[in-house]
Design an enzyme around this catalytic site. Sequence first.
Site, PDB file in Angstrom:
ATOM      1  N   HIS A   1       5.492 -14.199  22.089  1.00  7.56           N
ATOM      2  CA  HIS A   1       6.707 -15.107  22.429  1.00  7.56           C
ATOM      3  C   HIS A   1       7.055 -14.860  24.004  1.00  7.56           C
ATOM      4  CE1 HIS A   1      10.058 -12.528  21.909  1.00  7.56           C
ATOM      5  NE2 HIS A   1       9.091 -11.603  20.950  1.00  7.56           N
TER       6      HIS A   1
ATOM      7  N   ASP B   1       9.002  -6.522  24.486  1.00 13.04           N
ATOM      8  CA  ASP B   1       9.476  -7.711  23.553  1.00 13.04           C
ATOM      9  C   ASP B   1       9.732  -8.872  24.279  1.00 13.04           C
ATOM     10  OD1 ASP B   1      10.191  -8.961  21.305  1.00 13.04           O
ATOM     11  OD2 ASP B   1      12.084  -8.003  20.901  1.00 13.04           O
TER      12      ASP B   1
ATOM     13  N   GLU C   1      11.590 -17.561  20.144  1.00 13.38           N
ATOM     14  CA  GLU C   1      11.339 -16.465  19.111  1.00 13.38           C
ATOM     15  C   GLU C   1      12.664 -16.033  18.552  1.00 13.38           C
ATOM     16  OE1 GLU C   1      10.282 -12.744  17.005  1.00 13.38           O
ATOM     17  OE2 GLU C   1      11.174 -13.206  18.832  1.00 13.38           O
ATOM     18  N   GLU C   2      13.378 -15.352  19.652  1.00 12.33           N
ATOM     19  CA  GLU C   2      14.454 -14.376  19.442  1.00 12.33           C
ATOM     20  C   GLU C   2      15.559 -15.265  18.608  1.00 12.33           C
ATOM     21  OE1 GLU C   2      14.052 -11.401  19.635  1.00 12.33           O
ATOM     22  OE2 GLU C   2      12.988 -10.942  21.379  1.00 12.33           O
TER      23      GLU C   2
ATOM     24  N   ASP D   1       3.217  -9.150  19.061  1.00 12.22           N
ATOM     25  CA  ASP D   1       4.737  -9.068  19.782  1.00 12.22           C
ATOM     26  C   ASP D   1       4.948  -7.513  19.767  1.00 12.22           C
ATOM     27  OD1 ASP D   1       7.185  -9.223  19.875  1.00 12.22           O
ATOM     28  OD2 ASP D   1       7.801 -10.352  18.328  1.00 12.22           O
TER      29      ASP D   1
ATOM     30  N   HIS E   1      15.649  -5.828  23.230  1.00  9.54           N
ATOM     31  CA  HIS E   1      16.894  -6.454  23.172  1.00  9.54           C
ATOM     32  C   HIS E   1      18.070  -6.215  23.928  1.00  9.54           C
ATOM     33  CE1 HIS E   1      15.186  -7.944  18.808  1.00  9.54           C
ATOM     34  NE2 HIS E   1      14.715  -8.434  19.552  1.00  9.54           N
TER      35      HIS E   1
HETATM   36  N1  BES Z   1       9.444  -8.022  18.471  1.00 12.49           N
HETATM   37  C1  BES Z   1      10.539  -8.480  17.471  1.00 12.49           C
HETATM   38  C2  BES Z   1      10.378  -7.984  16.038  1.00 12.49           C
HETATM   39  C3  BES Z   1      10.138  -6.769  15.592  1.00 12.49           C
HETATM   40  C4  BES Z   1      11.158  -5.844  15.966  1.00 12.49           C
HETATM   41  C5  BES Z   1       9.042  -6.288  14.798  1.00 12.49           C
HETATM   42  C6  BES Z   1      11.045  -4.454  15.672  1.00 12.49           C
HETATM   43  C7  BES Z   1       8.989  -5.096  14.545  1.00 12.49           C
HETATM   44  C8  BES Z   1       9.995  -4.100  14.865  1.00 12.49           C
HETATM   45  C9  BES Z   1      11.136  -9.766  17.643  1.00 12.49           C
HETATM   46  O1  BES Z   1      11.060 -10.594  18.775  1.00 12.49           O
HETATM   47  C10 BES Z   1      12.520  -9.952  16.947  1.00 12.49           C
HETATM   48  O2  BES Z   1      13.218  -9.512  17.557  1.00 12.49           O
HETATM   49  N2  BES Z   1      12.464 -10.828  16.110  1.00 12.49           N
HETATM   50  C11 BES Z   1      13.782 -11.052  15.267  1.00 12.49           C
HETATM   51  C12 BES Z   1      13.777 -12.054  14.350  1.00 12.49           C
HETATM   52  C13 BES Z   1      13.902 -13.235  14.329  1.00 12.49           C
HETATM   53  C14 BES Z   1      13.626 -14.230  13.101  1.00 12.49           C
HETATM   54  C15 BES Z   1      15.418 -13.686  15.113  1.00 12.49           C
HETATM   55  C16 BES Z   1      14.234  -9.633  14.831  1.00 12.49           C
HETATM   56  O3  BES Z   1      13.394  -8.861  14.261  1.00 12.49           O
HETATM   57  O4  BES Z   1      15.633  -9.636  14.744  1.00 12.49           O
HETATM   58 ZN    ZN Z   2      12.824  -9.425  19.673  1.00  8.78          ZN
END
Ligand code: BES
Ligand code: ZN
Length: 379
Positions: free
Chosen positions: A215, A232, A266-267, A294, A371
């Site tokens: 992403h 990320d 994605e975020e 990711d 983040h």
């Molecule tokens: N890279 C993250 C997902 C992640 C974080 C996987 C830590 C494993 C460990 C991704 O960019 C993310 O932040 N996803 C969101 C979910 C989305 C549905 C908003 C999250 O995990 O909060």
């Molecule tokens: Zn993220």
Amino acid sequence: MVIVAAAASACGPSLIVDPGDSELGLEAPVFVVTGRDMAPAVEERLGPRDDGGGSRVLDVENERAILLLREPELQALSQLFHQKLHRCGGFTSHSSLASARAAIADEAEGAIAVRAPAPPELAEPEVVGQLIPLVDPAQILGTISGLSSFPTRFYQSSDGVAAAEWLRDQWAQLAAARPGAVAELRPHAGWAQPSVTLTIPGDELPDEVVVVGGHLDSINIFGGEIAPGADDDASGVATATEIARLIVTQNIRLRRTVIFMGYAAEEVGLRGSDEIARDFADRGVQVTGVLHFDMTNFDGSPFDIVLITDNTDPAQTDFLATLAGTYIPEFPVSTDACGYACSDHASWTRAGFPSALPFEATLDTYNPNIHSEGDTLEV
Ligand code: BES
Ligand code: ZN
């Protein structure tokens, strides 16, 4: 924006921002699907609907709730989930009620039951053996550096659009060196940032498609403006880009069409990939496999590759384990689960396509800086 509390979470420290002073106006509605048990907390945090329409809960089905939000509230929602669940994620967002309902129906049906055919035997040992020594760390770092140099790649920001255009330009240079290949922006209806694709047609089965992606957006859940998103997920986009570079520069012939993707948004709920995966399903595109990256560049655990086992296809995941064990046996591999639809691989799974997610570390040893302003290439 007023910061009212701070809490540690598995996604790095998360600040809870009082949504009371965000200016909602009549921004685009967003239909968020989450566990019904989370609905009261969302209503409490975000307050009542701005259109006087009563409860934010539009529907409850199969222990899932559909909630009505406005675009600018998504960042506060992300903060709430970090605080409440002490982990990332746990929701997906959709631009229509129909699409939210379809997501619940797909979950209930277990779209995950649509499986890939048995993965092929290791068919190309010479080609793979030839390519592995050519993987160039400097190229990967260059892509991460380029993407993370934008102050942010937030899906609604002009920088987020500029970063997508930058990636398109990088991929266009690769496409220029491969007859038939094309790099494009793939716009989305509800927000500014486009996704980016690089299509390299297959020679033998051009109608069958393999998707490789990461992403391209980033987020700062502290409410700040700076979100380098080096790990990320500039790292994932860089990994996909290095695969494309090797295919093009080594003139590797492809049996199937490969589409590289940098997903937007994605975020804020897997939105870019959700739109694309549904579109592919609607058009009947035969996607035989999806490889998603990711977070690939943080050395958090003794395991170099951790294969994610939820919202992914078991056969594809096993195949990756076999590939790693065969071609890079010196890199320890393990498995772990996110526990929720943590990235874009889940959009493909939901749409009925087999996907896999090789991750940088275990779920308790991944990069704690994501983040935030601190997700830099140095770290
Ligand atoms: N890279 C993250 C997902 C992640 C974080 C996987 C830590 C494993 C460990 C991704 O960019 C993310 O932040 N996803 C969101 C979910 C989305 C549905 C908003 C999250 O995990 O909060
Ligand atoms: Zn993220």
